[in-house]
Every structure is written in C-alpha cells, then in structure tokens.
Design a protein around this motif. Structure first.
Motif, PDB file in Angstrom:
ATOM      1  N   HIS A  37       0.834  -1.199   0.000  1.00 30.05           N
ATOM      2  CA  HIS A  37       0.000   0.000   0.000  1.00 30.05           C
ATOM      3  C   HIS A  37       0.870   1.250   0.000  1.00 30.05           C
ATOM      4  O   HIS A  37       0.651   2.178  -0.782  1.00 30.05           O
ATOM      5  CB  HIS A  37      -0.935  -0.030   1.215  1.00 30.05           C
ATOM      6  N   GLU A  38       1.878   1.271   0.863  1.00 29.85           N
ATOM      7  CA  GLU A  38       2.769   2.428   0.947  1.00 29.85           C
ATOM      8  C   GLU A  38       3.583   2.619  -0.328  1.00 29.85           C
ATOM      9  O   GLU A  38       3.948   3.737  -0.673  1.00 29.85           O
ATOM     10  CB  GLU A  38       3.691   2.304   2.156  1.00 29.85           C
ATOM     11  N   ALA A  39       3.849   1.521  -1.031  1.00 33.43           N
ATOM     12  CA  ALA A  39       4.592   1.593  -2.288  1.00 33.43           C
ATOM     13  C   ALA A  39       3.691   2.016  -3.457  1.00 33.43           C
ATOM     14  O   ALA A  39       4.165   2.195  -4.571  1.00 33.43           O
ATOM     15  CB  ALA A  39       5.242   0.244  -2.596  1.00 33.43           C
ATOM     16  N   GLY A  40       2.394   2.144  -3.205  1.00 33.55           N
ATOM     17  CA  GLY A  40       1.461   2.560  -4.240  1.00 33.55           C
ATOM     18  C   GLY A  40       0.958   1.423  -5.110  1.00 33.55           C
ATOM     19  O   GLY A  40       0.304   1.654  -6.121  1.00 33.55           O
ATOM     20  N   ILE A  41       1.247   0.196  -4.707  1.00 34.52           N
ATOM     21  CA  ILE A  41       0.815  -0.972  -5.483  1.00 34.52           C
ATOM     22  C   ILE A  41      -0.647  -1.296  -5.202  1.00 34.52           C
ATOM     23  O   ILE A  41      -1.383  -1.700  -6.098  1.00 34.52           O
ATOM     24  CB  ILE A  41       1.732  -2.179  -5.194  1.00 34.52           C
ATOM     25  N   LEU A  42      -1.074  -1.098  -3.964  1.00 34.77           N
ATOM     26  CA  LEU A  42      -2.476  -1.314  -3.586  1.00 34.77           C
ATOM     27  C   LEU A  42      -3.145   0.029  -3.330  1.00 34.77           C
ATOM     28  O   LEU A  42      -2.549   0.924  -2.737  1.00 34.77           O
ATOM     29  CB  LEU A  42      -2.575  -2.146  -2.307  1.00 34.77           C
ATOM     30  N   THR A  43      -4.389   0.151  -3.762  1.00 37.76           N
ATOM     31  CA  THR A  43      -5.167   1.348  -3.465  1.00 37.76           C
ATOM     32  C   THR A  43      -5.640   1.301  -2.015  1.00 37.76           C
ATOM     33  O   THR A  43      -5.559   0.249  -1.353  1.00 37.76           O
ATOM     34  CB  THR A  43      -6.404   1.443  -4.377  1.00 37.76           C
ATOM     35  N   ASP A  44      -6.157   2.420  -1.529  1.00 35.87           N
ATOM     36  CA  ASP A  44      -6.712   2.448  -0.174  1.00 35.87           C
ATOM     37  C   ASP A  44      -7.814   1.405  -0.018  1.00 35.87           C
ATOM     38  O   ASP A  44      -7.877   0.698   0.987  1.00 35.87           O
ATOM     39  CB  ASP A  44      -7.281   3.832   0.153  1.00 35.87           C
ATOM     40  N   ALA A  45      -8.674   1.313  -1.032  1.00 40.84           N
ATOM     41  CA  ALA A  45      -9.794   0.365  -0.969  1.00 40.84           C
ATOM     42  C   ALA A  45      -9.305  -1.079  -0.969  1.00 40.84           C
ATOM     43  O   ALA A  45      -9.817  -1.914  -0.209  1.00 40.84           O
ATOM     44  CB  ALA A  45     -10.745   0.601  -2.139  1.00 40.84           C
ATOM     45  N   GLU A  46      -8.319  -1.391  -1.820  1.00 37.21           N
ATOM     46  CA  GLU A  46      -7.786  -2.756  -1.867  1.00 37.21           C
ATOM     47  C   GLU A  46      -7.139  -3.131  -0.539  1.00 37.21           C
ATOM     48  O   GLU A  46      -7.346  -4.237  -0.022  1.00 37.21           O
ATOM     49  CB  GLU A  46      -6.751  -2.877  -2.994  1.00 37.21           C
ATOM     50  N   PHE A  47      -6.353  -2.222   0.011  1.00 38.22           N
ATOM     51  CA  PHE A  47      -5.702  -2.477   1.293  1.00 38.22           C
ATOM     52  C   PHE A  47      -6.745  -2.715   2.384  1.00 38.22           C
ATOM     53  O   PHE A  47      -6.656  -3.676   3.141  1.00 38.22           O
ATOM     54  CB  PHE A  47      -4.787  -1.304   1.668  1.00 38.22           C
ATOM     55  N   SER A  48      -7.735  -1.844   2.446  1.00 38.60           N
ATOM     56  CA  SER A  48      -8.765  -1.953   3.480  1.00 38.60           C
ATOM     57  C   SER A  48      -9.541  -3.266   3.369  1.00 38.60           C
ATOM     58  O   SER A  48      -9.785  -3.939   4.378  1.00 38.60           O
ATOM     59  CB  SER A  48      -9.723  -0.768   3.370  1.00 38.60           C
ATOM     60  N   THR A  49      -9.892  -3.642   2.144  1.00 35.26           N
ATOM     61  CA  THR A  49     -10.645  -4.882   1.924  1.00 35.26           C
ATOM     62  C   THR A  49      -9.850  -6.099   2.372  1.00 35.26           C
ATOM     63  O   THR A  49     -10.361  -6.962   3.103  1.00 35.26           O
ATOM     64  CB  THR A  49     -11.028  -5.022   0.436  1.00 35.26           C
ATOM     65  N   LYS A  50      -8.597  -6.191   1.944  1.00 38.45           N
ATOM     66  CA  LYS A  50      -7.773  -7.350   2.306  1.00 38.45           C
ATOM     67  C   LYS A  50      -7.486  -7.375   3.798  1.00 38.45           C
ATOM     68  O   LYS A  50      -7.486  -8.438   4.425  1.00 38.45           O
ATOM     69  CB  LYS A  50      -6.459  -7.340   1.522  1.00 38.45           C
ATOM     70  N   LYS A  51      -7.240  -6.218   4.380  1.00 35.45           N
ATOM     71  CA  LYS A  51      -6.978  -6.144   5.818  1.00 35.45           C
ATOM     72  C   LYS A  51      -8.190  -6.662   6.594  1.00 35.45           C
ATOM     73  O   LYS A  51      -8.040  -7.452   7.531  1.00 35.45           O
ATOM     74  CB  LYS A  51      -6.655  -4.702   6.210  1.00 35.45           C
ATOM     75  N   THR A  52      -9.380  -6.248   6.184  1.00 37.13           N
ATOM     76  CA  THR A  52     -10.606  -6.715   6.846  1.00 37.13           C
ATOM     77  C   THR A  52     -10.757  -8.226   6.714  1.00 37.13           C
ATOM     78  O   THR A  52     -11.091  -8.907   7.688  1.00 37.13           O
ATOM     79  CB  THR A  52     -11.835  -5.997   6.254  1.00 37.13           C
ATOM     80  N   GLU A  53     -10.474  -8.756   5.513  1.00 36.85           N
ATOM     81  CA  GLU A  53     -10.561 -10.210   5.308  1.00 36.85           C
ATOM     82  C   GLU A  53      -9.603 -10.949   6.241  1.00 36.85           C
ATOM     83  O   GLU A  53      -9.959 -11.979   6.828  1.00 36.85           O
ATOM     84  CB  GLU A  53     -10.219 -10.561   3.860  1.00 36.85           C
ATOM     85  N   LEU A  54      -8.395 -10.427   6.365  1.00 39.45           N
ATOM     86  CA  LEU A  54      -7.403 -11.077   7.229  1.00 39.45           C
ATOM     87  C   LEU A  54      -7.796 -10.987   8.697  1.00 39.45           C
ATOM     88  O   LEU A  54      -7.666 -11.968   9.446  1.00 39.45           O
ATOM     89  CB  LEU A  54      -6.026 -10.464   7.005  1.00 39.45           C
ATOM     90  N   LEU A  55      -8.296  -9.843   9.114  1.00 44.79           N
ATOM     91  CA  LEU A  55      -8.692  -9.689  10.514  1.00 44.79           C
ATOM     92  C   LEU A  55      -9.883 -10.577  10.865  1.00 44.79           C
ATOM     93  O   LEU A  55     -10.002 -11.050  12.000  1.00 44.79           O
ATOM     94  CB  LEU A  55      -9.026  -8.225  10.815  1.00 44.79           C
ATOM     95  N   ASP A  56     -10.730 -10.848   9.881  1.00 48.76           N
ATOM     96  CA  ASP A  56     -11.875 -11.732  10.122  1.00 48.76           C
ATOM     97  C   ASP A  56     -11.438 -13.176  10.398  1.00 48.76           C
ATOM     98  O   ASP A  56     -12.192 -13.962  10.957  1.00 48.76           O
ATOM     99  CB  ASP A  56     -12.824 -11.730   8.925  1.00 48.76           C
ATOM    100  N   ARG A  57     -10.211 -13.523  10.024  1.00 47.81           N
ATOM    101  CA  ARG A  57      -9.690 -14.873  10.283  1.00 47.81           C
ATOM    102  C   ARG A  57      -9.304 -15.068  11.743  1.00 47.81           C
ATOM    103  O   ARG A  57      -9.143 -16.203  12.189  1.00 47.81           O
ATOM    104  CB  ARG A  57      -8.452 -15.140   9.432  1.00 47.81           C
ATOM    105  N   LEU A  58      -9.109 -13.969  12.453  1.00 47.85           N
ATOM    106  CA  LEU A  58      -8.679 -14.088  13.862  1.00 47.85           C
ATOM    107  C   LEU A  58      -9.801 -14.542  14.757  1.00 47.85           C
ATOM    108  O   LEU A  58     -10.918 -14.380  14.531  1.00 47.85           O
ATOM    109  CB  LEU A  58      -8.156 -12.730  14.367  1.00 47.85           C
TER     110      LEU A  58
END
Length: 58
Positions: A37-58
């Motif tokens: 995300h910081e490198a500009g490869i992922l958009t804010d929306a992509e980062f947020s979506t994947k982060k939420t998916e990963l946190l839901d695994r906890l």
C-alpha cells in the motif's frame, strides 16, 4: 489419468490452508499488505478490503 480433484493444467495458486500460527501469520500478512500500500501498489480500498478479510480470520 486425472481425477475430479486434479488441477492439472491450471496455473492458479491453491487456497491458503488454515494457519497453525493463527494471529502471527495474519499480522505478518497485514504488514506485507501495508508495504504494498505504501509503495502505491495497492489502493486504499484494496488495502482496506484485504486487511478486513485477514482480521476476520482471527
């Protein structure tokens, strides 16, 4: 001979198996996503979506 479960000829990666280390692996994956995300490869929306998916695994 291929069976019904055969993935012969497919280039897609298999789904990630359940993680034995659980939370530690999720945190590491979020760190990697943050770098992308910081490198500009992922958009804010992509980062947020994947982060939420990963946190839901906890």
């Amino acid at each position: 001979m291929c069976t019904a479960a055969c993935h012969h000829g497919r280039s897609e990666a298999p789904s990630a198996p359940p993680q034995a280390s659980g939370g530690a692996d999720v945190v590491e994956q979020i760190r990697k996503l943050k770098e992308l995300h910081e490198a500009g490869i992922l958009t804010d929306a992509e980062f947020s979506t994947k982060k939420t998916e990963l946190l839901d695994r906890l």
